[in-house]
Design a protein around this motif. Structure first.
Motif, short mmCIF file in Angstrom:
data_model
loop_
_atom_site.label_atom_id
_atom_site.label_comp_id
_atom_site.label_asym_id
_atom_site.label_seq_id
_atom_site.Cartn_x
_atom_site.Cartn_y
_atom_site.Cartn_z
N THR A 90 0.84 -1.21 -0.08
CA THR A 90 0.03 0.16 0.01
C THR A 90 0.85 1.08 0.12
N ALA A 91 2.25 1.11 -0.26
CA ALA A 91 3.23 2.20 -0.48
C ALA A 91 2.67 3.06 -1.70
N PRO A 92 2.98 4.31 -1.87
CA PRO A 92 3.91 5.23 -0.77
C PRO A 92 3.18 5.98 0.11
N VAL A 93 3.73 6.37 1.26
CA VAL A 93 3.13 7.29 2.40
C VAL A 93 3.11 8.57 1.45
N ALA A 94 2.13 9.38 1.67
CA ALA A 94 1.92 10.70 1.06
C ALA A 94 2.72 11.63 1.40
N GLU A 95 2.90 12.29 0.37
CA GLU A 95 4.01 13.28 0.59
C GLU A 95 3.76 14.40 1.52
N ASP A 96 2.70 14.55 2.00
CA ASP A 96 1.97 15.49 3.05
C ASP A 96 2.07 15.11 4.49
N ALA A 97 2.65 13.85 4.46
CA ALA A 97 2.55 13.10 5.85
C ALA A 97 3.77 12.81 6.34
N VAL A 98 3.83 12.74 7.78
CA VAL A 98 4.94 11.93 8.44
C VAL A 98 4.55 10.59 8.96
N GLN A 99 5.36 9.74 8.74
CA GLN A 99 5.03 8.17 8.82
C GLN A 99 5.59 7.88 10.39
N ILE A 100 4.66 7.13 10.98
CA ILE A 100 5.04 6.57 12.43
C ILE A 100 5.78 5.21 11.88
N ALA A 101 6.95 5.26 12.32
CA ALA A 101 7.87 3.88 11.92
C ALA A 101 7.58 2.85 12.62
N SER A 102 7.48 3.14 14.18
CA SER A 102 7.31 2.07 15.20
C SER A 102 6.73 2.58 16.15
N ALA A 103 6.12 1.85 17.30
CA ALA A 103 5.75 2.18 18.53
C ALA A 103 5.94 0.81 19.39
N PHE A 104 6.18 1.20 20.74
CA PHE A 104 6.46 0.05 21.67
C PHE A 104 6.18 0.33 22.83
N VAL A 105 5.21 -0.56 23.61
CA VAL A 105 4.75 -0.38 25.01
C VAL A 105 5.38 -1.50 25.93
N ALA A 106 5.76 -1.26 27.03
CA ALA A 106 6.36 -2.66 27.76
C ALA A 106 5.35 -3.33 28.03
N GLU A 107 5.47 -4.56 28.08
CA GLU A 107 4.24 -5.66 28.56
C GLU A 107 3.68 -5.17 29.82
N GLU A 108 4.57 -4.58 30.93
CA GLU A 108 3.77 -4.54 32.39
C GLU A 108 3.08 -3.16 32.18
N HIS A 109 2.94 -2.52 31.02
CA HIS A 109 2.49 -1.12 31.09
C HIS A 109 1.25 -1.14 29.87
N ALA A 110 1.11 -2.42 29.54
CA ALA A 110 0.17 -2.59 28.28
C ALA A 110 -1.37 -2.53 28.84
N GLY A 111 -2.09 -1.75 28.04
CA GLY A 111 -3.65 -1.80 28.27
C GLY A 111 -3.62 -0.51 29.45
N GLY A 112 -2.80 0.36 29.68
CA GLY A 112 -3.13 1.41 30.75
C GLY A 112 -3.05 2.63 29.89
N GLY A 113 -3.23 2.59 28.46
CA GLY A 113 -3.31 4.02 27.69
C GLY A 113 -1.93 4.80 27.19
N LEU A 114 -0.94 3.95 27.44
CA LEU A 114 0.18 4.49 27.06
C LEU A 114 0.48 4.57 25.35
N GLY A 115 -0.20 3.67 24.76
CA GLY A 115 -0.11 3.47 23.39
C GLY A 115 -0.74 4.83 22.86
N ARG A 116 -2.01 5.11 23.29
CA ARG A 116 -2.38 6.40 22.78
C ARG A 116 -1.72 7.83 23.28
N LEU A 117 -1.13 7.61 24.46
CA LEU A 117 -0.30 8.73 24.70
C LEU A 117 0.99 8.87 23.97
N LEU A 118 1.48 7.65 23.21
CA LEU A 118 2.71 7.83 22.45
C LEU A 118 2.04 8.51 21.06
N MET A 119 1.04 8.06 20.53
CA MET A 119 0.52 8.73 19.20
C MET A 119 0.21 9.99 19.40
#
Length: 260
Positions: A90-119
């Motif tokens: 589904t490439a390419p990413v649009a030229e007017d956008a920034v791409q999220i390359a990767s995101a990680f949440v430690a297992e002990e903090h999963a489900g606490g809203g940390l992923g949303r905060l990172l975004m």
């Protein structure tokens, strides 16, 4: 517990989990990626990539630390810095956008809203830079093994935080988050951070102004004077005249003793 958010730097890269520190799926083109994985130099290539992006574009990630340990990290950059995306269907990413390359949440903090905060942290940074209209990311549909596509985020998660499908695919759709729809996120990031850490404080009531003799207006003083004058007892002649008038208008069955 100490809790903080910091920019991703070459020094902090060494503290990240291996799956983030050695992931070069987007940072290198397919040929260079295969060579780095074969020679075991993926971590060095990731550090070199980060140095280049910091020099040419600026900060490209945020790290959440809790108790001096990495709780979560998000990495993002314009598509020109991520040549590995050419292999995506589904490439390419649009030229007017920034791409999220990767995101990680430690297992002990999963489900606490940390992923949303990172975004939210990533979107806030892109908004403050200006010149971009969206953030895009390659998703992973349910049923696709995360081991084979560790750098792709789950589609369900991306949709929950506001991404929509820009180009569909059975395995790896490309999703987009228009920045004009999330301007309020700039004010919500701090609240999301406090909610995540359980540190929401009740609103502070507005202070009550203290009474001061200097703060009384002249109009108020004049009004108080008029009220005071009206409350003074009448003079003797005026009092007797008012009493006689009241006696004349009093019903005959009423006397000062209150009985007939």
């Amino acid at each position: 517990m100490s809790r903080r958010v910091a920019r991703l730097t070459v020094d902090s890269l060494a503290a990240l989990p291996d799956e983030v520190r050695t992931c070069v799926a987007w940072e290198l083109d397919p040929v260079e990626r295969a060579r780095a994985e074969r020679e075991g130099t993926a971590a060095e290539e990731k550090a070199a990539w980060l140095s280049r992006v910091l020099l040419e574009w600026g900060s490209c990630g945020r790290v959440v630390w809790i108790d001096d340990a990495v709780a979560g990290v998000v990495v993002y950059a314009p598509p020109a810095f991520l040549p590995g995306t050419v292999v995506m269907p589904t490439a390419p990413v649009a030229e007017d956008a920034v791409q999220i390359a990767s995101a990680f949440v430690a297992e002990e903090h999963a489900g606490g809203g940390l992923g949303r905060l990172l975004m939210q942290l990533a979107v806030k940074d892109v908004l403050q830079r200006g010149g971009y209209r969206a953030v895009e990311c390659f998703g992973r549909e349910p049923g696709v093994s995360p081991d084979a596509d560790a750098c792709c985020l789950p589609v369900e998660f991306l949709q929950r935080v506001g991404f929509r499908t820009a180009r569909g695919h059975v395995r790896h759709p490309r999703l987009r988050l228009d920045l004009k729809s999330v301007v309020s996120w700039r004010e919500e990031v701090e609240l999301a951070w406090e909610r995540l850490l359980g540190a929401v404080r009740p609103p502070v009531p507005a202070p009550v102004p203290r009474a001061s003799s200097r703060g009384v207006s002249r109009e108020t003083s004049r009004g108080a004077s008029r009220v005071g004058r009206s409350a003074q007892p009448p003079s003797g002649d005026a009092w007797r005249s008012a009493r006689r008038s009241a006696m004349r208008s009093t019903p005959v069955w009423w006397s000062e003793s209150g009985s007939r």
